[in-house]
Design an enzyme around this catalytic site. Sequence first.
Site, PDB file in Angstrom:
ATOM      1  N   ARG A  91       0.846  -1.194   0.000  1.00 12.83           N
ATOM      2  CA  ARG A  91       0.000   0.000   0.000  1.00 12.83           C
ATOM      3  C   ARG A  91       0.878   1.240   0.000  1.00 12.83           C
ATOM      4  O   ARG A  91       1.826   1.342   0.761  1.00 12.83           O
ATOM      5  CB  ARG A  91      -0.899   0.001   1.242  1.00 12.83           C
ATOM      6  CG  ARG A  91      -1.540   1.344   1.583  1.00 12.83           C
ATOM      7  CD  ARG A  91      -2.670   1.701   0.619  1.00 12.83           C
ATOM      8  NE  ARG A  91      -3.134   3.055   0.782  1.00 12.83           N
ATOM      9  CZ  ARG A  91      -4.169   3.419   1.522  1.00 12.83           C
ATOM     10  NH1 ARG A  91      -4.842   2.525   2.200  1.00 12.83           N
ATOM     11  NH2 ARG A  91      -4.533   4.673   1.577  1.00 12.83           N
ATOM     12  N   ASP A 105      -9.763   0.352   7.081  1.00 13.75           N
ATOM     13  CA  ASP A 105     -10.215   1.453   7.929  1.00 13.75           C
ATOM     14  C   ASP A 105     -10.885   0.910   9.181  1.00 13.75           C
ATOM     15  O   ASP A 105     -11.666  -0.042   9.113  1.00 13.75           O
ATOM     16  CB  ASP A 105     -11.235   2.329   7.187  1.00 13.75           C
ATOM     17  CG  ASP A 105     -10.606   3.164   6.098  1.00 13.75           C
ATOM     18  OD1 ASP A 105      -9.432   3.562   6.255  1.00 13.75           O
ATOM     19  OD2 ASP A 105     -11.289   3.437   5.099  1.00 13.75           O
TER      20      ASP A 105
END
Length: 176
Positions: A91, A105
Site C-alpha cells: 500500500r 479502515d
Amino acid sequence: MGGVRHDWVRCVLALGSNLGERAETLADATAEIVDRPDVRLVDVSPVIRTKPVGGPPGQPDFLNMVMIVETTLGPYELLEHCHDIEARHHRTREVRWGPRTLDIDIITYGDARLDDPELTIPHPRAAERAFVLFPWLVIEPLAVLDGHPLVELLEDCADAEWIEDFDMLTDQEPQL
C-alpha cells in the site's frame, strides 16, 4: 490466577482493494488481521464490487468488505496493526482516495470517540459510504452507527447504486 485483565472490544473494520489481485488481497488481509492472539474474528461480510468514490478519475472498480473483530489492542495499536498489513500488501499513500492494493479502515472501536489527526472514530465518512454500510448491514442488520440505523444511512448514500455482488469463484481479475 493473577495477571492483567484485558477486556475485548468489538470493532468494525472496512477493507477495500482496486489494484492487483484484489480478491486474494482481501482474503489474505482478513486472515492476517486475526492471525494474532489479541484479535479474534466475529463475522465477515460477502465481498462486493463498487465504483471508486472520490479520487482521480479512471480508477478500476473496488472490491470491498467489512469484518467485525474483537480485540484487546488499543485503538492506536489496532491502527498500527492495520497499517502493517497494508504495507505488507504494498500500500502506498500518494494520492488521496487514489487506487490502492489494500485499504483497511477502523470504522468503530467499541463506543470510543476519537478525533485527532492520526485516528478518528467513528470513521468520519462511513455514514455516507454504501461500500461500508451495505456489507456491514448484511452481517449485522440491526447495526447502528453514531446513533443511526445503518439501513437509514444507506438510503442517503449516493454510491448505493454502484454496488454489485462479487462471486470470488467465477469473477476473474481484469487482464492487464
